[in-house]
Design a protein around this motif. Sequence first.
Motif, PDB file in Angstrom:
ATOM      1  N   GLU A  78     -35.323  13.589 -31.166  1.00  0.00           N
ATOM      2  CA  GLU A  78     -34.425  14.043 -31.153  1.00  0.00           C
ATOM      3  C   GLU A  78     -33.161  13.557 -31.648  1.00  0.00           C
ATOM      4  O   GLU A  78     -32.950  12.006 -32.024  1.00  0.00           O
ATOM      5  CB  GLU A  78     -33.562  13.612 -29.047  1.00  0.00           C
ATOM      6  CG  GLU A  78     -32.378  13.498 -29.417  1.00  0.00           C
ATOM      7  CD  GLU A  78     -32.126  15.232 -29.439  1.00  0.00           C
ATOM      8  OE1 GLU A  78     -32.263  16.560 -29.455  1.00  0.00           O
ATOM      9  OE2 GLU A  78     -30.552  15.025 -30.019  1.00  0.00           O
ATOM     10  N   SER A  96     -27.694  22.710 -23.895  1.00  0.00           N
ATOM     11  CA  SER A  96     -28.598  22.382 -22.884  1.00  0.00           C
ATOM     12  C   SER A  96     -27.241  21.297 -22.033  1.00  0.00           C
ATOM     13  O   SER A  96     -27.493  20.468 -20.351  1.00  0.00           O
ATOM     14  CB  SER A  96     -29.984  21.302 -22.754  1.00  0.00           C
ATOM     15  OG  SER A  96     -30.836  22.320 -23.521  1.00  0.00           O
ATOM     16  N   ALA A 133     -35.030  15.028 -37.235  1.00  0.00           N
ATOM     17  CA  ALA A 133     -35.802  15.132 -38.067  1.00  0.00           C
ATOM     18  C   ALA A 133     -35.804  15.287 -39.671  1.00  0.00           C
ATOM     19  O   ALA A 133     -34.825  16.416 -39.929  1.00  0.00           O
ATOM     20  CB  ALA A 133     -36.866  16.473 -37.505  1.00  0.00           C
ATOM     21  N   GLY A 174     -29.738  31.901 -26.699  1.00  0.00           N
ATOM     22  CA  GLY A 174     -27.609  32.552 -26.508  1.00  0.00           C
ATOM     23  C   GLY A 174     -27.263  31.899 -25.304  1.00  0.00           C
ATOM     24  O   GLY A 174     -28.044  30.582 -24.776  1.00  0.00           O
TER      25      GLY A 174
HETATM   26  C1  LIG Z   1     -20.734  25.574 -23.742  1.00  0.00           C
HETATM   27  C2  LIG Z   1     -22.183  26.130 -23.446  1.00  0.00           C
HETATM   28  C3  LIG Z   1     -22.258  27.094 -21.570  1.00  0.00           C
HETATM   29  C4  LIG Z   1     -23.501  27.359 -21.268  1.00  0.00           C
HETATM   30  N1  LIG Z   1     -23.435  28.062 -19.619  1.00  0.00           N
HETATM   31  C5  LIG Z   1     -24.491  28.404 -19.495  1.00  0.00           C
HETATM   32  C6  LIG Z   1     -24.847  28.594 -17.705  1.00  0.00           C
HETATM   33  O1  LIG Z   1     -23.978  29.127 -17.236  1.00  0.00           O
HETATM   34  N2  LIG Z   1     -26.298  28.471 -17.617  1.00  0.00           N
HETATM   35  C7  LIG Z   1     -27.098  29.430 -18.497  1.00  0.00           C
HETATM   36  O2  LIG Z   1     -28.527  29.974 -18.379  1.00  0.00           O
HETATM   37  N3  LIG Z   1     -27.286  29.026 -19.869  1.00  0.00           N
HETATM   38  C8  LIG Z   1     -25.932  28.732 -20.567  1.00  0.00           C
HETATM   39  N4  LIG Z   1     -25.799  28.330 -21.316  1.00  0.00           N
HETATM   40  C9  LIG Z   1     -26.892  28.504 -22.328  1.00  0.00           C
HETATM   41  C10 LIG Z   1     -28.112  27.684 -22.439  1.00  0.00           C
HETATM   42  O3  LIG Z   1     -27.169  26.119 -22.564  1.00  0.00           O
HETATM   43  C11 LIG Z   1     -28.692  27.230 -23.892  1.00  0.00           C
HETATM   44  O4  LIG Z   1     -29.423  28.551 -24.033  1.00  0.00           O
HETATM   45  C12 LIG Z   1     -29.639  25.997 -23.637  1.00  0.00           C
HETATM   46  O5  LIG Z   1     -29.407  24.854 -23.123  1.00  0.00           O
HETATM   47  C13 LIG Z   1     -30.319  25.890 -25.071  1.00  0.00           C
HETATM   48  O6  LIG Z   1     -31.044  24.920 -25.134  1.00  0.00           O
HETATM   49  P1  LIG Z   1     -32.473  24.921 -26.570  1.00  0.00           P
HETATM   50  O7  LIG Z   1     -33.757  23.660 -26.147  1.00  0.00           O
HETATM   51  O8  LIG Z   1     -32.702  25.871 -26.710  1.00  0.00           O
HETATM   52  O9  LIG Z   1     -31.551  24.107 -27.316  1.00  0.00           O
HETATM   53  P2  LIG Z   1     -30.204  22.346 -27.414  1.00  0.00           P
HETATM   54  O10 LIG Z   1     -29.441  22.502 -25.891  1.00  0.00           O
HETATM   55  O11 LIG Z   1     -28.545  23.216 -28.121  1.00  0.00           O
HETATM   56  O12 LIG Z   1     -31.041  21.470 -28.422  1.00  0.00           O
HETATM   57  C14 LIG Z   1     -31.153  21.204 -28.940  1.00  0.00           C
HETATM   58  C15 LIG Z   1     -31.108  19.631 -29.785  1.00  0.00           C
HETATM   59  O13 LIG Z   1     -32.085  19.954 -31.110  1.00  0.00           O
HETATM   60  C16 LIG Z   1     -32.001  18.957 -31.644  1.00  0.00           C
HETATM   61  N5  LIG Z   1     -31.569  18.913 -32.882  1.00  0.00           N
HETATM   62  C17 LIG Z   1     -31.044  19.533 -33.414  1.00  0.00           C
HETATM   63  N6  LIG Z   1     -31.484  19.191 -35.196  1.00  0.00           N
HETATM   64  C18 LIG Z   1     -32.200  18.080 -34.769  1.00  0.00           C
HETATM   65  C19 LIG Z   1     -33.177  17.498 -35.821  1.00  0.00           C
HETATM   66  N7  LIG Z   1     -33.292  17.300 -37.556  1.00  0.00           N
HETATM   67  N8  LIG Z   1     -34.327  16.758 -35.642  1.00  0.00           N
HETATM   68  C20 LIG Z   1     -34.030  16.254 -34.225  1.00  0.00           C
HETATM   69  N9  LIG Z   1     -33.166  16.964 -32.717  1.00  0.00           N
HETATM   70  C21 LIG Z   1     -32.369  18.080 -33.594  1.00  0.00           C
HETATM   71  C22 LIG Z   1     -29.763  18.747 -31.064  1.00  0.00           C
HETATM   72  O14 LIG Z   1     -29.358  17.234 -30.761  1.00  0.00           O
HETATM   73  C23 LIG Z   1     -29.965  19.280 -29.523  1.00  0.00           C
HETATM   74  O15 LIG Z   1     -30.133  18.087 -28.896  1.00  0.00           O
HETATM   75  C24 LIG Z   1     -24.931  27.694 -22.615  1.00  0.00           C
HETATM   76  C25 LIG Z   1     -24.439  27.327 -23.645  1.00  0.00           C
HETATM   77  C26 LIG Z   1     -23.246  26.434 -23.669  1.00  0.00           C
HETATM   78  C27 LIG Z   1     -22.882  25.974 -25.111  1.00  0.00           C
END
Ligand SMILES: Cc1cc2nc3c(=O)[nH]c(=O)nc-3n(C[C@H](O)[C@H](O)[C@H](O)COP(=O)(O)OP(=O)(O)OC[C@H]3O[C@@H](n4cnc5c(N)ncnc54)[C@H](O)[C@@H]3O)c2cc1C
Length: 423
Positions: A56, A65, A206, A363
């Motif tokens: 991370e 998230s 990364a 999304g």
């Molecule tokens: C404000 C907001 C409200 C939302 N509300 C809802 C809701 O109520 N219900 C719902 O279902 N969805 C909701 N969503 C959508 C949901 O939160 C996301 O679709 C979901 O959390 C995506 O998860 P993820 O793991 O793909 O991405 P993320 O949670 O963005 O995780 C990606 C991670 O990768 C890490 N990262 C990036 N580049 C690197 C690298 N080079 N090396 C190591 N680590 C790296 C980042 O630091 C981050 O921690 C919402 C989103 C937002 C922004």
Amino acid sequence: MNGAESYYRATAPGDAYAPLAGRQEARICIIGAGFAGLATAMSLMEHGERDVVLLEAETVGHGASGRNGGFVFGGYSLDEQALLATVGAEQGKRLYQLTLGAVDQIRRRIAQYGIECDATHGGIYLANWFDDPRVLDERQRFMQEHLGVEWQRISPSDFAEKARSERYFGALFEENAFHFHPLKYTQGLARALHAGGVRVHEASRASAIEARNGKGWRVATAGGEVLCDEVVVCCGGYIERLYPALAGAILPIATYVMVTEPLGDRMPAVLATDAAIYDTRFAFDYYRPLQDSRLLWGGRISIRSRSPQDVARLLYEDMLKVYPQLAGTRVDHAWSGLMSYGRHKMPQLGRLPSGVWYGMGFGGHGVGPTSLAGDVLSAALMGELTQVEQFGAWGLPTTGGPAGLLAAQLAYWYYELRDWIRQ
Ligand SMILES: Cc1cc2nc3c(=O)[nH]c(=O)nc-3n(C[C@H](O)[C@H](O)[C@H](O)COP(=O)(O)OP(=O)(O)OC[C@H]3O[C@@H](n4cnc5c(N)ncnc54)[C@H](O)[C@@H]3O)c2cc1C
């Protein structure tokens, strides 16, 4: 206001995991400790695969998230009609059912791993913003006839009593849905992974993913490297330039959240329900009561990042349109987060021709889908490809970089205008 710190961060400092230092070997390296990366690691661990390193860049749950609205419900960012129109009735129904299974899986993990994340099992209302009962009639009928899902109809007067607002024209109630503190859930998953032998490293961005002459991958960070057989990229809207073939297939889109001061005994005048609420507009408000009597309010979609003060101002205005009785209420926290959108609004799960695995593009509707993505990707990593093939229809079409972002903003304004005219 408490500066830029989110309410979630202020109430859940979390455990610390040491940065990657030196060389490590692992069968699988997952990049990104958001829901998608954590769920993939969890599913691998639950199937007996613990030889996993999770990297991370910042802290666990740093991205969408750990910042989101906390709504845990069925469905994807792509709406159900469009889903069925793309893959057909049967397959569309099957894919939708997977998200309901994911809601159950999250409940199961909260219980099994003892994750204290303020889960409130009060359901979720979809409130009708428009003075047009057909909006709810059609949605309710579609969910029932095509997906076999019963959303209960709530009359305008009953809903006005529950929501304590005259702004709406009735609602649909999704009973099996719930809401929670998403950052605490990410931290609970990380704790369970760490206890189970998965190596979690924070502050480990990364910086490169390199193929090693037919012997898997080398993932580099500032302080070390992971040599692994398989690599999975789960970086969501925070991917930046890590891997252009993936970064070019999503748009990072911002959305905003704020949290009021504790409302104490004023709360019953605002909400007479434990449920979370969103509405029928394209750019809907989403809000829910927190266990310490605050109101969490989210909304808007933008390609711009805004200061916490601007976020608070915008959302406060939105809140007063629904709850004029909250005039003068203090806002304690405001923040924004980035969602990752593919052009087709469906999760992007699969493997590039180079061999790199990916799970992204969830999304604004990603809590359930990231959990099921973990199962799909872990099965694929263990050689079972039928599940991941179900998502192959959507692929990784380019989103067009800055021009794509501009187009997304224009589309948002267009839909916002359409909703405004309709109201
Ligand atoms: C404000 C907001 C409200 C939302 N509300 C809802 C809701 O109520 N219900 C719902 O279902 N969805 C909701 N969503 C959508 C949901 O939160 C996301 O679709 C979901 O959390 C995506 O998860 P993820 O793991 O793909 O991405 P993320 O949670 O963005 O995780 C990606 C991670 O990768 C890490 N990262 C990036 N580049 C690197 C690298 N080079 N090396 C190591 N680590 C790296 C980042 O630091 C981050 O921690 C919402 C989103 C937002 C922004």
